[in-house]
Design a protein around this motif. Structure first.
Motif, mmCIF file in Angstrom:
data_model
loop_
_atom_site.group_PDB
_atom_site.id
_atom_site.type_symbol
_atom_site.label_atom_id
_atom_site.label_comp_id
_atom_site.label_asym_id
_atom_site.label_seq_id
_atom_site.Cartn_x
_atom_site.Cartn_y
_atom_site.Cartn_z
ATOM 1 N N ASP A 14 46.702 14.751 -2.500
ATOM 2 C CA ASP A 14 46.185 13.405 -2.705
ATOM 3 C C ASP A 14 45.389 13.413 -1.403
ATOM 4 O O ASP A 14 44.132 12.539 -1.404
ATOM 5 C CB ASP A 14 47.321 11.801 -2.728
ATOM 6 C CG ASP A 14 48.273 12.352 -1.522
ATOM 7 O OD1 ASP A 14 48.068 12.845 -0.144
ATOM 8 O OD2 ASP A 14 49.108 11.857 -1.462
ATOM 9 N N GLU A 15 45.714 14.459 0.083
ATOM 10 C CA GLU A 15 44.613 14.603 0.984
ATOM 11 C C GLU A 15 46.038 14.785 2.170
ATOM 12 O O GLU A 15 46.700 14.905 2.065
ATOM 13 C CB GLU A 15 44.890 13.099 1.955
ATOM 14 C CG GLU A 15 43.495 12.697 2.835
ATOM 15 C CD GLU A 15 42.994 11.315 3.695
ATOM 16 O OE1 GLU A 15 42.073 11.921 4.502
ATOM 17 O OE2 GLU A 15 43.197 10.731 3.109
ATOM 18 N N LEU A 16 44.961 16.320 2.522
ATOM 19 C CA LEU A 16 45.367 16.555 3.266
ATOM 20 C C LEU A 16 44.099 17.772 4.591
ATOM 21 O O LEU A 16 42.948 17.280 3.808
ATOM 22 C CB LEU A 16 46.133 18.040 3.269
ATOM 23 C CG LEU A 16 45.133 19.514 2.139
ATOM 24 C CD1 LEU A 16 44.808 20.242 2.910
ATOM 25 C CD2 LEU A 16 46.393 19.587 0.871
ATOM 26 N N ASN A 17 44.209 17.711 5.469
ATOM 27 C CA ASN A 17 43.522 18.609 7.202
ATOM 28 C C ASN A 17 43.663 19.487 7.354
ATOM 29 O O ASN A 17 45.088 19.370 7.749
ATOM 30 C CB ASN A 17 42.670 17.504 7.612
ATOM 31 C CG ASN A 17 42.028 18.142 8.621
ATOM 32 O OD1 ASN A 17 42.639 18.097 9.535
ATOM 33 N ND2 ASN A 17 40.567 17.922 8.189
ATOM 34 N N ILE A 18 43.334 21.415 6.803
ATOM 35 C CA ILE A 18 43.742 22.065 8.130
ATOM 36 C C ILE A 18 43.042 22.738 8.868
ATOM 37 O O ILE A 18 41.893 22.556 8.600
ATOM 38 C CB ILE A 18 44.277 22.805 6.340
ATOM 39 C CG1 ILE A 18 44.787 23.119 5.772
ATOM 40 C CG2 ILE A 18 44.424 24.368 7.412
ATOM 41 C CD1 ILE A 18 44.611 23.709 4.400
ATOM 42 N N GLU A 19 43.640 22.717 10.390
ATOM 43 C CA GLU A 19 42.562 23.424 11.218
ATOM 44 C C GLU A 19 42.983 24.762 10.855
ATOM 45 O O GLU A 19 44.133 25.080 11.868
ATOM 46 C CB GLU A 19 43.006 22.582 12.837
ATOM 47 C CG GLU A 19 42.859 21.259 12.740
ATOM 48 C CD GLU A 19 41.489 20.325 12.489
ATOM 49 O OE1 GLU A 19 40.435 20.950 13.542
ATOM 50 O OE2 GLU A 19 41.129 19.365 12.324
ATOM 51 N N PHE A 20 42.383 25.968 11.177
ATOM 52 C CA PHE A 20 41.839 26.684 11.356
ATOM 53 C C PHE A 20 41.844 27.396 12.815
ATOM 54 O O PHE A 20 41.221 27.201 13.457
ATOM 55 C CB PHE A 20 41.576 28.092 10.133
ATOM 56 C CG PHE A 20 41.575 27.716 8.772
ATOM 57 C CD1 PHE A 20 42.645 27.890 7.717
ATOM 58 C CD2 PHE A 20 40.655 26.411 8.162
ATOM 59 C CE1 PHE A 20 43.093 27.961 6.871
ATOM 60 C CE2 PHE A 20 41.018 26.228 6.334
ATOM 61 C CZ PHE A 20 42.544 26.666 6.264
ATOM 62 N N GLU A 21 42.139 28.672 13.055
ATOM 63 C CA GLU A 21 42.190 29.706 13.984
ATOM 64 C C GLU A 21 41.137 30.451 13.643
ATOM 65 O O GLU A 21 41.100 30.402 12.196
ATOM 66 C CB GLU A 21 43.250 29.363 14.607
ATOM 67 C CG GLU A 21 44.598 28.892 14.891
ATOM 68 C CD GLU A 21 44.128 28.238 15.932
ATOM 69 O OE1 GLU A 21 43.363 28.847 16.959
ATOM 70 O OE2 GLU A 21 45.189 26.894 16.251
ATOM 71 N N ALA A 22 40.634 31.136 15.071
ATOM 72 C CA ALA A 22 39.680 32.307 15.381
ATOM 73 C C ALA A 22 40.159 33.095 14.350
ATOM 74 O O ALA A 22 39.173 34.293 13.711
ATOM 75 C CB ALA A 22 39.366 31.904 16.100
ATOM 76 N N GLY A 23 41.815 33.473 14.293
ATOM 77 C CA GLY A 23 42.371 35.247 13.750
ATOM 78 C C GLY A 23 42.784 35.119 12.299
ATOM 79 O O GLY A 23 42.137 34.346 11.891
ATOM 80 N N LEU A 24 43.477 35.724 12.640
ATOM 81 C CA LEU A 24 44.577 35.636 10.986
ATOM 82 C C LEU A 24 45.377 34.169 11.141
ATOM 83 O O LEU A 24 46.612 34.076 11.693
ATOM 84 C CB LEU A 24 45.578 36.481 10.950
ATOM 85 C CG LEU A 24 46.068 37.145 9.899
ATOM 86 C CD1 LEU A 24 45.744 37.749 8.924
ATOM 87 C CD2 LEU A 24 47.438 38.152 10.468
ATOM 88 N N ASN A 25 45.335 33.863 10.264
ATOM 89 C CA ASN A 25 45.586 32.254 9.499
ATOM 90 C C ASN A 25 46.827 32.918 8.274
ATOM 91 O O ASN A 25 45.827 32.739 7.195
ATOM 92 C CB ASN A 25 44.627 31.553 9.401
ATOM 93 C CG ASN A 25 43.917 30.950 10.973
ATOM 94 O OD1 ASN A 25 43.362 30.113 11.180
ATOM 95 N ND2 ASN A 25 42.674 32.154 10.141
ATOM 96 N N VAL A 26 47.706 32.524 8.001
ATOM 97 C CA VAL A 26 48.331 32.406 6.963
ATOM 98 C C VAL A 26 49.232 31.375 6.523
ATOM 99 O O VAL A 26 50.015 30.544 6.997
ATOM 100 C CB VAL A 26 49.310 33.674 7.423
ATOM 101 C CG1 VAL A 26 50.728 33.906 6.071
ATOM 102 C CG2 VAL A 26 49.475 34.805 7.867
ATOM 103 N N LEU A 27 48.834 31.185 5.169
ATOM 104 C CA LEU A 27 49.174 30.139 4.650
ATOM 105 C C LEU A 27 50.423 30.466 3.217
ATOM 106 O O LEU A 27 50.560 31.598 2.377
ATOM 107 C CB LEU A 27 47.990 29.600 3.735
ATOM 108 C CG LEU A 27 47.684 28.493 4.154
ATOM 109 C CD1 LEU A 27 45.746 29.549 5.120
ATOM 110 C CD2 LEU A 27 46.453 28.328 3.361
#
Length: 569
Positions: A14-27
């Motif tokens: 319905d709604e989400l927000n992800i703030e990513f980093e500059a390096g390795l981002n793992v989901l």
């Protein structure tokens, strides 16, 4: 790099927000939690085609938006060409609706899907979980190599495309001359017959309508003659029971003339009746002339039927009307004259085609040389990457088939090379076609090698990997995680994974989970910190969070920190 991603009303989100980093981002997350939904949302921003089925059930619209940090000077030409504001902070968004309306924006300005995709292809490279399968098909290998070749090969391909276009045009012009001599003679014979058939018919515009009208008169000649005869008699001759219409009018004129001295009106009426008498007399003469012209001519009737049938036959072949038939004849005459004078044109075009083919074949050879030279460099680069990925004894080669001789070449607009990648994964074994030697894990590592090489060439700032770790486990999983960590030192990496080794190597961990509330299923993303990261790694490692799995997860994290320290943060 991608700074943040906002998703509204996509699938279970319905709604989400992800703030990513500059390096390795793992989901990471349980199977079915919605990891692919996040990737699908990112694909929308990359300019891929949208499916209205992605819109959350019960909603009319969906929205995806991402914030990017870029070097606007690098993309200055793109922004200027498309009249966009060049800023280091770039906002890209896309709106979908059930009605099918699809709106893309860059920094608030509405742009086409093509413009969006063109820009995003220079910033983000998304590698899906099934894309590595494309390496199994030899037909795709040449495109991998061409991407590596660079600007020199692109210019060669542009020259080839131009020559190929000239070749196609010259061949089309030669075809218009009738092709070879036998084909040209067949065309001349056909056109001559068609022209003769139409010319000898001597038709004219509107002829069929005239013939049908005459046929109607002939078919009804008896009735026409009877009516004309009776009409003439009534007007001029009169019948047994009384005088003709003309004689009755003339009698009235005499009667009025006898009393005209008593009233001027009698005289005027008499004059008008006299004029009518003249008209009746003329009409009577006309009817007699019509009657004399009426004939029943069986021979003429047969001629008319034959003529109508002739025109109908021509219409079936050449057009829906006399005008169209005559236009066809005129066009056929032009074609015939062109064919009759085509020998010189055909000879000229045949020579021109041979010249173009000669130039084109030389360009094919030049491009092939560039490709082979690039293939040697690519093989070296791939082998270095594969060595880093735990395959130090691997051999990687690009095998080219010999170029066919010009007379046997199939002319194409992008070269005539046939090439396939060969691989040997074990020292001492001969190289074999990649599709027949590599396991799923090996294919994944080869693709990872390609992605790292191509991203460096194209200066891609963000790499997204969607579960490309298929077939990888144990020691190899650790090796792949180290490579991703290495890549993430120079560019942002976002990885959807189920491997604890990769999750442990992350600079930022995100948990994707699915939950139910008020009878509705939702997907949420949470940034993990501290012990929560260890718990998720433990879950990935064994599925059951035990003290031993947590200890193992902690060891993975400690090892990852040492590796990243060695790479330099």
């Amino acid at each position: 790099m991608i700074q943040s991603l906002t998703v509204k009303n996509i699938a279970l989100i319905d709604e989400l927000n992800i703030e990513f980093e500059a390096g390795l981002n793992v989901l990471s997350g349980e199977t079915g939690a919605g990891k692919s939904i996040v990737v699908d949302s990112m694909n929308l921003l990359l300019g891929e085609r949208a499916d209205r089925e992605l819109i959350r059930s019960g909603q009319e619209k969906a929205h995806v938006e991402a914030s990017f940090r870029i070097d606007s000077a690098v993309f200055g030409d793109f922004f200027a060409k498309n009249e966009l504001d060049a800023e280091d902070e770039m906002i890209v968004s896309r709106d979908l609706s059930i009605s099918g309306k699809n709106v893309c924006r860059i920094n608030g300005t509405v742009v086409s899907l093509t413009i969006l995709k063109t820009l995003m292809d220079r910033i983000v490279d998304l590698h899906g979980q099934h894309e590595h399968q494309s390496l199994l098909y030899a037909k795709n290998h040449l495109s991998f190599l061409d991407n590596y070749c660079g600007a020199e090969a692109e210019k060669a391909k542009e020259r080839i495309a131009q020559l190929y276009s000239q070749l196609k045009k010259a061949q089309e012009q030669l075809d218009e001359t009738g092709g070879d001599e036998k084909e040209r003679m067949r065309s001349i014979d056909l056109l001559s017959f068609q022209i003769q058939e139409i010319t000898e018919a001597q038709i004219f515009a509107g002829e069929e309508d005239i013939l049908r009208e005459e046929r109607e008169k002939l078919n009804n000649a008896q009735a026409i003659a009877q009516n004309l005869s009776a009409g003439y008699a009534e007007l001029y001759l009169g019948g047994e029971e009384g005088g003709s219409a003309l004689s009755l009018v003339q009698d009235t004129v005499r009667l009025l003339s006898q009393i005209s001295m008593y009233d001027e009106a009698y005289e005027k009426t008499g004059e008008r009746l006299q004029e009518s008498a003249f008209v009746l007399e003329e009409c009577a003469h006309d009817l007699r002339s019509f009657l004399e012209a009426v004939v029943f001519d069986e021979h003429r009737q047969a001629e008319i039927e034959e003529r109508i049938d002739l025109i109908a036959g021509l219409k079936r072949k050449y057009g829906n009307s006399e005008d169209e038939i005559l236009a066809f004849c005129a066009e056929a005459q032009q074609k015939l004259e062109k064919l009759q004078n085509a020998d010189a044109d055909a000879a000229r075009l045949a020579g021109e085609i041979e010249t173009i083919k000669g130039r084109l074949y030389k360009e094919y050879q030049a491009l092939s040389g560039l490709r082979k030279k690039a293939a040697e460099k690519l093989s070296g680069a791939v082998l270095k990457e594969l060595s880093d990925l735990g395959m130090p004894g691997a051999k990687f080669e690009a095998h080219f088939a010999p170029l066919p001789e010009p007379e046997k070449a199939i002319w194409r607009k992008d070269g005539i090379d046939e090439m396939e990648f060969y691989l040997s994964t074990n020292e001492g074994e001969p190289v074999k076609p990649l599709s027949k030697t590599a396991s799923g894990g090996e294919i994944s590592r080869v693709m990872l090698a390609f992605k790292n090489i191509s991203a460096g060439l194209e200066d891609i700032s963000t790499l997204i990997f969607d579960e490309i770790d298929t077939g990888i486990s144990g020691r190899m999983a650790l090796v792949v995680s180290e490579k991703m960590a290495s890549i993430s030192r120079s560019r942002q990496v976002i990885c959807v994974t189920h491997l604890p080794q990769i999750a442990a190597m992350a600079d930022a961990n995100f948990l994707i989970r699915k939950y139910s509330a008020e009878g509705t299923t939702h997907t949420a993303v949470t940034r993990l910190e501290g012990a929560d990261v260890t718990d998720e790694i433990a879950r990935l490692a064994g599925g059951i969070e035990t003290e031993n799995s947590r200890i193992y997860a902690g060891e993975l994290r400690q090892n990852a920190e040492k590796i990243k320290e060695a790479f330099g943060r």
